[in-house]
Design a protein around this motif. Structure first.
Motif, PDB file in Angstrom:
ATOM      1  N   ASP A 119       9.230  -5.494  -8.768  1.00 35.29           N
ATOM      2  CA  ASP A 119      10.359  -5.330  -8.931  1.00 35.29           C
ATOM      3  C   ASP A 119      11.167  -4.726  -8.340  1.00 35.29           C
ATOM      4  N   ARG A 120      10.927  -3.375  -9.289  1.00 33.45           N
ATOM      5  CA  ARG A 120      11.806  -1.934  -9.156  1.00 33.45           C
ATOM      6  C   ARG A 120      12.033  -1.246  -7.962  1.00 33.45           C
ATOM      7  N   LEU A 121      10.222  -1.944  -7.242  1.00 29.16           N
ATOM      8  CA  LEU A 121       9.562  -0.694  -5.757  1.00 29.16           C
ATOM      9  C   LEU A 121      10.741  -1.637  -4.754  1.00 29.16           C
ATOM     10  N   SER A 122      10.792  -2.929  -4.789  1.00 24.72           N
ATOM     11  CA  SER A 122      11.457  -3.611  -3.952  1.00 24.72           C
ATOM     12  C   SER A 122      13.156  -3.282  -4.137  1.00 24.72           C
ATOM     13  N   GLY A 123      13.840  -2.861  -5.232  1.00 25.43           N
ATOM     14  CA  GLY A 123      14.907  -2.490  -4.618  1.00 25.43           C
ATOM     15  C   GLY A 123      14.977  -1.202  -4.429  1.00 25.43           C
ATOM     16  N   HIS A 124      14.536  -0.117  -4.800  1.00 26.23           N
ATOM     17  CA  HIS A 124      13.922   0.721  -4.453  1.00 26.23           C
ATOM     18  C   HIS A 124      14.144   1.178  -2.846  1.00 26.23           C
ATOM     19  N   ALA A 125      13.141   0.535  -2.006  1.00 22.78           N
ATOM     20  CA  ALA A 125      12.911   0.572  -0.269  1.00 22.78           C
ATOM     21  C   ALA A 125      13.789  -0.759   0.129  1.00 22.78           C
ATOM     22  N   SER A 126      15.092  -0.698  -0.256  1.00 25.55           N
ATOM     23  CA  SER A 126      15.637  -2.111   0.121  1.00 25.55           C
ATOM     24  C   SER A 126      16.522  -1.189   0.878  1.00 25.55           C
ATOM     25  N   GLY A 127      16.634   0.121   0.117  1.00 32.30           N
ATOM     26  CA  GLY A 127      17.281   0.743   1.379  1.00 32.30           C
ATOM     27  C   GLY A 127      16.463   1.324   2.892  1.00 32.30           C
ATOM     28  N   GLY A 128      17.637   1.508   4.382  1.00 37.01           N
ATOM     29  CA  GLY A 128      16.939   2.386   5.147  1.00 37.01           C
ATOM     30  C   GLY A 128      16.109   4.218   4.736  1.00 37.01           C
ATOM     31  N   ASP A 129      16.725   4.196   3.585  1.00 36.68           N
ATOM     32  CA  ASP A 129      16.721   5.621   3.863  1.00 36.68           C
ATOM     33  C   ASP A 129      15.640   6.271   2.498  1.00 36.68           C
ATOM     34  N   TRP A 130      13.770   5.442   2.041  1.00 37.25           N
ATOM     35  CA  TRP A 130      12.920   5.550   1.448  1.00 37.25           C
ATOM     36  C   TRP A 130      11.979   5.655   2.263  1.00 37.25           C
ATOM     37  N   THR A 131      11.665   6.947   1.277  1.00 31.61           N
ATOM     38  CA  THR A 131      10.507   7.368   2.020  1.00 31.61           C
ATOM     39  C   THR A 131       9.694   7.467   0.718  1.00 31.61           C
ATOM     40  N   CYS A 132       8.396   7.187   1.534  1.00 30.22           N
ATOM     41  CA  CYS A 132       6.964   7.458   0.714  1.00 30.22           C
ATOM     42  C   CYS A 132       6.011   8.350   1.274  1.00 30.22           C
ATOM     43  N   VAL A 133       5.399   9.447   0.484  1.00 32.43           N
ATOM     44  CA  VAL A 133       4.041  10.280   0.462  1.00 32.43           C
ATOM     45  C   VAL A 133       2.826   9.652   0.058  1.00 32.43           C
ATOM     46  N   VAL A 134       1.883   9.238   1.025  1.00 32.59           N
ATOM     47  CA  VAL A 134       0.736   8.956  -0.438  1.00 32.59           C
ATOM     48  C   VAL A 134      -0.479   9.832   0.489  1.00 32.59           C
ATOM     49  N   GLY A 135      -1.165  10.190  -0.811  1.00 36.49           N
ATOM     50  CA  GLY A 135      -2.375  11.139  -1.110  1.00 36.49           C
ATOM     51  C   GLY A 135      -3.832  10.866  -0.959  1.00 36.49           C
ATOM     52  N   GLU A 136      -4.565  10.858   0.150  1.00 39.49           N
ATOM     53  CA  GLU A 136      -5.948  10.604   0.193  1.00 39.49           C
ATOM     54  C   GLU A 136      -6.907  11.018   0.028  1.00 39.49           C
ATOM     55  N   LEU A 137      -8.068  11.000  -0.712  1.00 41.80           N
ATOM     56  CA  LEU A 137      -8.925  11.994  -0.313  1.00 41.80           C
ATOM     57  C   LEU A 137     -10.688  11.186  -0.282  1.00 41.80           C
ATOM     58  N   GLY A 138     -10.816  11.799   0.842  1.00 46.25           N
ATOM     59  CA  GLY A 138     -12.047  10.762   1.730  1.00 46.25           C
ATOM     60  C   GLY A 138     -11.710   9.570   1.979  1.00 46.25           C
ATOM     61  N   GLY A 139     -10.563   8.698   1.827  1.00 42.55           N
ATOM     62  CA  GLY A 139     -10.524   7.505   2.102  1.00 42.55           C
ATOM     63  C   GLY A 139      -9.324   6.645   1.224  1.00 42.55           C
TER      64      GLY A 139
END
Length: 180
Positions: free
Chosen positions: A48-68
């Motif tokens: 629910d919080r994630l949906s609220g946070h991402a509801s605006g057009g200004d939401w940005t997320c950085v995901v880190g991956e190592l070997g997929g």
């Protein structure tokens, strides 16, 4: 482990459907202990919080991956003025001044256990902040998690007050970081 072998990918609100399950899976792993005893930390409440946070057009997320494999992520959005009104302690007037470019609210930063203490969180955080045009960033850290707060203070954040954003949430220390 070197941070330069971690792939950092940036996502915006429109990408949430493709990464939502990944974010939820990492959250469920990182917060499993707390979720078992406190409904505030349940996967449903986080979703629910994630949906609220991402509801605006200004939401940005950085995901880190190592070997997929996802090792962690951080995301945020522009802070709302409402959040700063909920401060439990008196704050200096500059805390409530968003400046001409606003304040970027770092909503979540989490790293899976095997990659903690290796600089991964800092690398993900710095990549997210590098992309921001706002004058400052803010974040909340559970008031009881003193070591975590001390880490953020080493990164340059400054304690500005205490806040309880939800009636059933923990009390949080509010911190700010100048970005420019």
């Amino acid at each position: 482990m070197k941070a330069d072998v971690i792939t950092l990918s940036t996502y915006q609100s429109a990408h949430l459907p493709e990464i939502r399950s990944t974010l939820l899976d990492v959250y469920a792993e990182v917060w499993a202990k707390e979720a078992a005893t406190d409904p505030f930390f349940s996967i449903e409440r986080f979703d629910d919080r994630l949906s609220g946070h991402a509801s605006g057009g200004d939401w940005t997320c950085v995901v880190g991956e190592l070997g997929g494999e996802v090792v962690g992520y951080a995301y945020g959005r522009l802070d709302s003025v409402r959040e700063w009104r909920e401060m439990l302690s008196p704050v200096e007037p500059s805390v409530r001044n968003y400046g001409s470019d606003g304040t970027f609210g770092l909503c979540e930063i989490m790293v899976r256990l095997p990659w903690r203490g290796k600089g991964v969180a800092r690398g993900i955080h710095d990549e997210l902040m590098r992309q921001r045009a706002e004058e400052r960033a803010s974040l909340l850290v559970d008031h009881e998690r003193r070591k975590v707060r001390a880490l953020y203070e080493k990164w340059g954040y400054r304690l500005v007050g205490e806040i309880q954003p939800f009636s059933d949430s923990p009390r949080y220390d509010a911190l700010v970081l100048p970005l420019r």
